[in-house]
Design an enzyme around this catalytic site. Structure first.
Site, PDB file in Angstrom:
ATOM      1  N   CYS A 112      80.537  48.385  24.221  1.00  0.00           N
ATOM      2  CA  CYS A 112      79.663  48.694  23.091  1.00  0.00           C
ATOM      3  C   CYS A 112      80.153  47.948  21.857  1.00  0.00           C
ATOM      4  CB  CYS A 112      79.679  50.201  22.824  1.00  0.00           C
ATOM      5  SG  CYS A 112      78.494  50.726  21.561  1.00  0.00           S
ATOM      6  N   HIS A 155      71.811  53.476  27.820  1.00  0.00           N
ATOM      7  CA  HIS A 155      72.886  53.247  26.840  1.00  0.00           C
ATOM      8  C   HIS A 155      72.300  53.228  25.425  1.00  0.00           C
ATOM      9  CE1 HIS A 155      76.731  51.037  25.516  1.00  0.00           C
ATOM     10  NE2 HIS A 155      75.926  50.882  24.501  1.00  0.00           N
ATOM     11  N   GLU A 156      71.161  52.568  25.280  1.00  0.00           N
ATOM     12  CA  GLU A 156      70.527  52.469  23.947  1.00  0.00           C
ATOM     13  C   GLU A 156      69.947  53.790  23.495  1.00  0.00           C
ATOM     14  OE1 GLU A 156      72.076  49.002  24.233  1.00  0.00           O
ATOM     15  OE2 GLU A 156      71.400  49.987  22.413  1.00  0.00           O
ATOM     16  N   HIS A 159      72.451  55.980  22.029  1.00  0.00           N
ATOM     17  CA  HIS A 159      72.797  55.663  20.629  1.00  0.00           C
ATOM     18  C   HIS A 159      71.883  56.410  19.655  1.00  0.00           C
ATOM     19  CE1 HIS A 159      76.029  52.750  20.619  1.00  0.00           C
ATOM     20  NE2 HIS A 159      75.395  51.922  21.439  1.00  0.00           N
TER      21      HIS A 159
END
Ligand SMILES: O=CN(O)CCNC(=O)c1cccc(Cl)c1Cl
Ligand code: NI
Length: 185
Positions: A112, A155-156, A159
């Site tokens: 990341c 993963h995004e 966030h």
């Protein structure tokens, strides 16, 4: 253009916050940000540009990573053979509306841009997802993704909810996973 100095790192509050839902039509600066985030990904994946501007490569970038609390992330997952990307779009207000029971993790683990250290371990995610999102024009999309593109989108989306990849790693058994889960090379 976005460079590494624009990317916030662990310790900054925005990275651990719930991002705000976007309201359409997006403002001009929100549309500009979407453009700049995708441009960053393209630049970071071009060896010459990445070297020139000291960019770490990325296949995704979420607005909170540039200190903007907004549910928007750009994703650019290249294909192995350099043909059309496996997935390329800026996803706004994304929601995973269904997913496989089967899990999957990248064999190399994850990294990341907001985490300036290697954190080894399998990040077990859903292998297949049905994703509903809006593009920057406000058009709704409902798509099915599997394997690498599915992992990157998760993963995004993490966030946007203040979650970092290593939150998913079992630090006592970092490379242990269920028998039926897939390891993606
Ligand atoms: O949030 C986006 N970044 O932090 C960009 C840098 N990381 C990556 O490109 C990356 C690397 C490995 C696995 C995944 Cl799933 C991702 Cl996303
Ligand atoms: Ni990240």
């Amino acid at each position: 253009m976005i460079t590494m100095k624009n990317i916030i790192r662990e310790g900054k509050d925005t990275l651990r916050s719930e991002a705000k839902k976007a309201v359409f039509p997006l403002s001009a600066e929100q549309r500009q940000l979407a453009h700049d985030m995708m441009e960053f990904l393209e630049n970071s994946q071009d060896p010459k540009i990445a070297e020139k501007y000291h960019l770490r490569a990325g296949v995704g970038l979420a607005a909170p990573q540039v200190d903007v609390s907004l549910q928007m992330a750009s994703v650019l997952v290249p294909s192995a053979d350099g043909s059309a990307p496996l997935f390329k779009d800026t996803i706004v207000n994304p929601v995973i509306i269904s997913h496989s029971v089967q899990g999957a993790a990248l064999s190399e683990g994850e990294g990341c841009l907001s985490v300036d250290r290697d954190v080894p371990g399998y990040v077990v995610r859903h292998d297949r997802i049905t994703l509903r999102y809006y593009d920057v024009e406000g058009q709704q999309h409902k798509i099915r993704l599997k394997n690498y593109p599915a992992i990157v989108c998760q993963h995004e989306i993490d966030h946007l909810h203040g979650i970092l990849f290593y939150d998913h790693i079992d630090h006592d058994h970092p490379f242990t996973m269920e028998d039926e889960d897939l390891v993606i090379e």
